[in-house]
Design a protein around this motif. Structure first.
Motif, PDB file in Angstrom:
ATOM      1  N   ILE A  91       4.632  -0.140  -7.686  1.00  0.00           N
ATOM      2  CA  ILE A  91       4.320   0.377  -6.345  1.00  0.00           C
ATOM      3  C   ILE A  91       2.923  -0.085  -5.936  1.00  0.00           C
ATOM      4  O   ILE A  91       1.933   0.251  -6.594  1.00  0.00           O
ATOM      5  CB  ILE A  91       4.340   1.928  -6.319  1.00  0.00           C
ATOM      6  CG1 ILE A  91       5.620   2.467  -6.977  1.00  0.00           C
ATOM      7  CG2 ILE A  91       4.215   2.443  -4.892  1.00  0.00           C
ATOM      8  CD1 ILE A  91       5.634   3.980  -7.148  1.00  0.00           C
ATOM      9  N   SER A  92       2.863  -0.861  -4.878  1.00  0.00           N
ATOM     10  CA  SER A  92       1.566  -1.209  -4.316  1.00  0.00           C
ATOM     11  C   SER A  92       1.779  -1.537  -2.847  1.00  0.00           C
ATOM     12  O   SER A  92       2.497  -2.490  -2.531  1.00  0.00           O
ATOM     13  CB  SER A  92       0.950  -2.408  -5.048  1.00  0.00           C
ATOM     14  OG  SER A  92      -0.254  -2.786  -4.403  1.00  0.00           O
ATOM     15  N   LYS A  93       1.172  -0.737  -1.978  1.00  0.00           N
ATOM     16  CA  LYS A  93       1.380  -0.969  -0.546  1.00  0.00           C
ATOM     17  C   LYS A  93       0.856  -2.355  -0.171  1.00  0.00           C
ATOM     18  O   LYS A  93       1.561  -3.147   0.438  1.00  0.00           O
ATOM     19  CB  LYS A  93       0.684   0.113   0.286  1.00  0.00           C
ATOM     20  CG  LYS A  93       0.894  -0.114   1.757  1.00  0.00           C
ATOM     21  CD  LYS A  93       0.408   1.014   2.624  1.00  0.00           C
ATOM     22  CE  LYS A  93       0.720   0.652   4.080  1.00  0.00           C
ATOM     23  NZ  LYS A  93       0.350   1.656   5.014  1.00  0.00           N
ATOM     24  N   SER A  94      -0.359  -2.646  -0.570  1.00  0.00           N
ATOM     25  CA  SER A  94      -0.953  -3.948  -0.224  1.00  0.00           C
ATOM     26  C   SER A  94      -0.314  -5.067  -1.044  1.00  0.00           C
ATOM     27  O   SER A  94      -0.237  -6.206  -0.615  1.00  0.00           O
ATOM     28  CB  SER A  94      -2.451  -3.921  -0.492  1.00  0.00           C
ATOM     29  OG  SER A  94      -2.674  -3.712  -1.892  1.00  0.00           O
ATOM     30  N   GLY A  95       0.124  -4.728  -2.247  1.00  0.00           N
ATOM     31  CA  GLY A  95       0.673  -5.745  -3.148  1.00  0.00           C
ATOM     32  C   GLY A  95      -0.399  -6.595  -3.789  1.00  0.00           C
ATOM     33  O   GLY A  95      -0.109  -7.563  -4.496  1.00  0.00           O
ATOM     34  N   ASN A  96      -1.648  -6.245  -3.539  1.00  0.00           N
ATOM     35  CA  ASN A  96      -2.755  -7.086  -4.012  1.00  0.00           C
ATOM     36  C   ASN A  96      -3.764  -6.300  -4.842  1.00  0.00           C
ATOM     37  O   ASN A  96      -4.899  -6.748  -5.007  1.00  0.00           O
ATOM     38  CB  ASN A  96      -3.491  -7.693  -2.807  1.00  0.00           C
ATOM     39  CG  ASN A  96      -2.596  -8.628  -2.014  1.00  0.00           C
ATOM     40  OD1 ASN A  96      -1.758  -9.322  -2.588  1.00  0.00           O
ATOM     41  ND2 ASN A  96      -2.751  -8.641  -0.702  1.00  0.00           N
ATOM     42  N   THR A  97      -3.402  -5.139  -5.334  1.00  0.00           N
ATOM     43  CA  THR A  97      -4.377  -4.322  -6.069  1.00  0.00           C
ATOM     44  C   THR A  97      -4.371  -4.743  -7.544  1.00  0.00           C
ATOM     45  O   THR A  97      -3.309  -4.786  -8.179  1.00  0.00           O
ATOM     46  CB  THR A  97      -4.023  -2.821  -5.929  1.00  0.00           C
ATOM     47  OG1 THR A  97      -3.874  -2.533  -4.537  1.00  0.00           O
ATOM     48  CG2 THR A  97      -5.105  -1.929  -6.511  1.00  0.00           C
ATOM     49  N   ILE A  98      -5.544  -5.042  -8.043  1.00  0.00           N
ATOM     50  CA  ILE A  98      -5.647  -5.681  -9.360  1.00  0.00           C
ATOM     51  C   ILE A  98      -5.085  -4.820 -10.501  1.00  0.00           C
ATOM     52  O   ILE A  98      -4.349  -5.320 -11.366  1.00  0.00           O
ATOM     53  CB  ILE A  98      -7.101  -6.151  -9.652  1.00  0.00           C
ATOM     54  CG1 ILE A  98      -7.213  -6.894 -10.988  1.00  0.00           C
ATOM     55  CG2 ILE A  98      -8.090  -5.027  -9.618  1.00  0.00           C
ATOM     56  CD1 ILE A  98      -6.511  -8.191 -11.043  1.00  0.00           C
ATOM     57  N   GLU A  99      -5.406  -3.511 -10.499  1.00  0.00           N
ATOM     58  CA  GLU A  99      -5.018  -2.690 -11.666  1.00  0.00           C
ATOM     59  C   GLU A  99      -3.500  -2.653 -11.856  1.00  0.00           C
ATOM     60  O   GLU A  99      -3.006  -3.034 -12.918  1.00  0.00           O
ATOM     61  CB  GLU A  99      -5.593  -1.271 -11.552  1.00  0.00           C
ATOM     62  CG  GLU A  99      -7.117  -1.184 -11.561  1.00  0.00           C
ATOM     63  CD  GLU A  99      -7.728  -1.282 -10.171  1.00  0.00           C
ATOM     64  OE1 GLU A  99      -7.026  -1.701  -9.225  1.00  0.00           O
ATOM     65  OE2 GLU A  99      -8.915  -0.945 -10.024  1.00  0.00           O
ATOM     66  N   PRO A 100      -2.738  -2.209 -10.855  1.00  0.00           N
ATOM     67  CA  PRO A 100      -1.286  -2.168 -11.079  1.00  0.00           C
ATOM     68  C   PRO A 100      -0.666  -3.549 -11.190  1.00  0.00           C
ATOM     69  O   PRO A 100       0.287  -3.748 -11.953  1.00  0.00           O
ATOM     70  CB  PRO A 100      -0.748  -1.427  -9.846  1.00  0.00           C
ATOM     71  CG  PRO A 100      -1.800  -1.561  -8.817  1.00  0.00           C
ATOM     72  CD  PRO A 100      -3.093  -1.648  -9.539  1.00  0.00           C
ATOM     73  N   MET A 101      -1.179  -4.521 -10.425  1.00  0.00           N
ATOM     74  CA  MET A 101      -0.548  -5.843 -10.454  1.00  0.00           C
ATOM     75  C   MET A 101      -0.783  -6.527 -11.798  1.00  0.00           C
ATOM     76  O   MET A 101       0.113  -7.211 -12.314  1.00  0.00           O
ATOM     77  CB  MET A 101      -1.042  -6.709  -9.283  1.00  0.00           C
ATOM     78  CG  MET A 101      -0.565  -6.227  -7.912  1.00  0.00           C
ATOM     79  SD  MET A 101       1.230  -5.913  -7.814  1.00  0.00           S
ATOM     80  CE  MET A 101       1.890  -7.549  -7.976  1.00  0.00           C
ATOM     81  N   ALA A 102      -1.968  -6.327 -12.379  1.00  0.00           N
ATOM     82  CA  ALA A 102      -2.223  -6.911 -13.709  1.00  0.00           C
ATOM     83  C   ALA A 102      -1.284  -6.261 -14.728  1.00  0.00           C
ATOM     84  O   ALA A 102      -0.640  -6.946 -15.537  1.00  0.00           O
ATOM     85  CB  ALA A 102      -3.683  -6.702 -14.102  1.00  0.00           C
ATOM     86  N   ALA A 103      -1.185  -4.930 -14.662  1.00  0.00           N
ATOM     87  CA  ALA A 103      -0.301  -4.225 -15.607  1.00  0.00           C
ATOM     88  C   ALA A 103       1.138  -4.686 -15.416  1.00  0.00           C
ATOM     89  O   ALA A 103       1.866  -4.932 -16.381  1.00  0.00           O
ATOM     90  CB  ALA A 103      -0.407  -2.712 -15.393  1.00  0.00           C
ATOM     91  N   PHE A 104       1.548  -4.827 -14.153  1.00  0.00           N
ATOM     92  CA  PHE A 104       2.936  -5.224 -13.876  1.00  0.00           C
ATOM     93  C   PHE A 104       3.235  -6.613 -14.450  1.00  0.00           C
ATOM     94  O   PHE A 104       4.306  -6.839 -15.026  1.00  0.00           O
ATOM     95  CB  PHE A 104       3.205  -5.199 -12.367  1.00  0.00           C
ATOM     96  CG  PHE A 104       4.536  -5.775 -12.007  1.00  0.00           C
ATOM     97  CD1 PHE A 104       5.715  -5.158 -12.425  1.00  0.00           C
ATOM     98  CD2 PHE A 104       4.638  -6.953 -11.268  1.00  0.00           C
ATOM     99  CE1 PHE A 104       6.958  -5.698 -12.112  1.00  0.00           C
ATOM    100  CE2 PHE A 104       5.874  -7.505 -10.957  1.00  0.00           C
ATOM    101  CZ  PHE A 104       7.034  -6.881 -11.381  1.00  0.00           C
TER     102      PHE A 104
END
Ligand code: PA5
Length: 412
Positions: free
Chosen positions: A122-135
């Motif tokens: 889940i990321s509204k912007s799709g560009n947030t480092i913490e969740p995107m790195a984990a994903f």
């Protein structure tokens, strides 16, 4: 839900003096909703959204676990719901992405059978480092464990138009859910952001939204000085402005509301901490923090308001057995733990009141979907009204964005 604020030490005259500003605040909040600038107030009516969520949840129902990856507003709401509502059927929820702690992610992944795990990024912007790195780390693990068809284990909740996550999901044909454009992260728990993990966990979305709807309808119908959410905002604002209460504690007496306190903390802090103003929210938990924080609240600087939440009826009526071996504690014999936790809250409120410490209590009948929906909408309305009273933009977060840019520069 009932709000008892008689111990807030704010006079009727002070409240009345705020009446016209409260009326204006309410008009502004409703106008933003009517013009579609803010969508959170209307989420409880969105039947299509519920259908969308249930459709994908049912397609994915063979999974045993759901690993939710998000941060801030894309994380805390689902955690709060998952902790508060106990369900019999549904997936077990796990959370990652709320931090970039490598040991935590490693431990979470080690304990999961990824073949049986749905991953909801889940990321509204799709560009947030913490969740995107984990994903991206989880995605590699999925490829290894599940193989070629690993995409079936993914549902991406993100902005409909753009962002890195939307592009990735399109490229690999993953199932997706939209985050409404006019709903900001910390106001998004009743959108696809919080509803999909909730549905996976077996939480009844209709009941949840019904609770929110009731509180929203009361806000629309009632005069601000007769409406509990508006009164809460007014009392906290006056306490801050006129009585030096710069810190505002939320202290539910229920373990199930521990994560709700963290959700409130983000909502209040990120929405109201602007332009050199804003109360500092504190998440405490009763009865535990009576042995940790109450000394400070009762005897330290008189600069806080404390809001308790009391759950009137717990599921289990566990009773303290014979205390013959513990004569000094004999007064607890035969009492239920529910009676004890209620007495603890009442006793703490009484002691604070005797020491002129401002406190109020929200009463809910039980910890269930309907009351969670009600609590969420109550605090969202209170936040929106408070933002108008403080004269700030409730919905932006320039302080957070500044940090994001600085981190990017350091990593570059
Ligand atoms: O409330 C907010 O807007 C923030 O806390 C965001 O939810 C948080 O920064 C995560 O953003 P995103 O969902 O774009 O990854």
């Amino acid at each position: 839900m009932l709000y008892d604020y008689k111990n807030m030490h704010i006079s009727t005259a002070e409240l009345r003096a705020l009446r016209s500003r409260l009326n204006d605040a309410k008009k502004k909040v409703l106008k933003m909703a009517r013009k579609g600038e803010q969508g959170w107030l209307d989420l409880p009516d969105d039947k299509d959204m519920v259908e969308r969520v249930y459709e994908i949840a049912s397609e994915k129902k063979k999974f045993k676990n759901c690993l939710v990856i998000g941060i801030g507003g894309s994380d805390l709401g689902a955690r709060a719901l998952n902790k508060a509502v106990r369900t019999k059927n549904g997936m077990k929820l796990f959370f990652a992405g709320g931090n970039t702690d490598p040991d935590e992610l490693h431990a979470t992944l080690s304990g999961l059978d990824l073949k049986k795990t749905l991953v909801n990024i889940i990321s509204k912007s799709g560009n947030t480092i913490e969740p995107m790195a984990a994903f991206m780390i989880v995605r590699e693990a999925l490829k290894r464990k599940v193989g070629r068809k690993y995409g079936r284990n993914i549902v991406a909740t993100t902005d409909i138009k753009g962002g890195s996550l939307r592009e990735l999901a399109k490229k690999y044909c993953w199932a997706t859910l939209p985050v409404p454009e006019n709903v900001g992260g910390r106001f998004s728990v009743l959108s696809e952001v919080g509803l999909f993990p909730a549905a996976c966990a077996g939480i009844d979305l209709d009941l949840l939204l019904r609770g929110a709807q009731k509180v929203r309808n009361a806000f629309v119908k009632e005069l601000p000085l007769k409406n509990d959410a508006c009164l809460f905002a007014a009392l906290q604002y006056l306490s801050y402005k006129k009585h030096g209460k710069k810190m505002q504690v939320l202290m539910p007496y229920a373990e199930g509301l521990r994560d709700f306190g963290l959700w409130y903390r983000q909502l209040w802090a990120e929405s109201l901490g602007k332009d050199g103003k804003g109360p500092t929210p504190i998440a405490a938990i009763g009865a535990t923090d009576q042995h940790s924080q109450i000394q400070l609240y009762n005897d330290g600087p008189n600069d806080k308001t404390i809001t308790f939440i009391e759950v009137k009826k717990f599921e289990h009526q566990t009773r303290v057995p014979s205390m013959a071996d513990l004569p000094k504690l004999g007064y607890a014999e035969g009492k239920t733990l529910e009676q004890i936790i209620h007495a603890e809250r009442r006793g703490t409120a009484r002691a604070l009141t005797e020491n002129s410490r401002s406190n109020g209590t929200l009463f809910i009948s039980r910890l269930n979907e309907e009351n969670m929906g009600a609590l969420i909408m109550f605090f969202e309305i209170a936040t929106a009204i408070s933002g108008e009273l403080y004269g700030i933009n409730t919905y932006d977060q320039p302080g957070v964005e500044a940090g994001k840019i600085a981190i990017e520069n350091i990593l570059k």
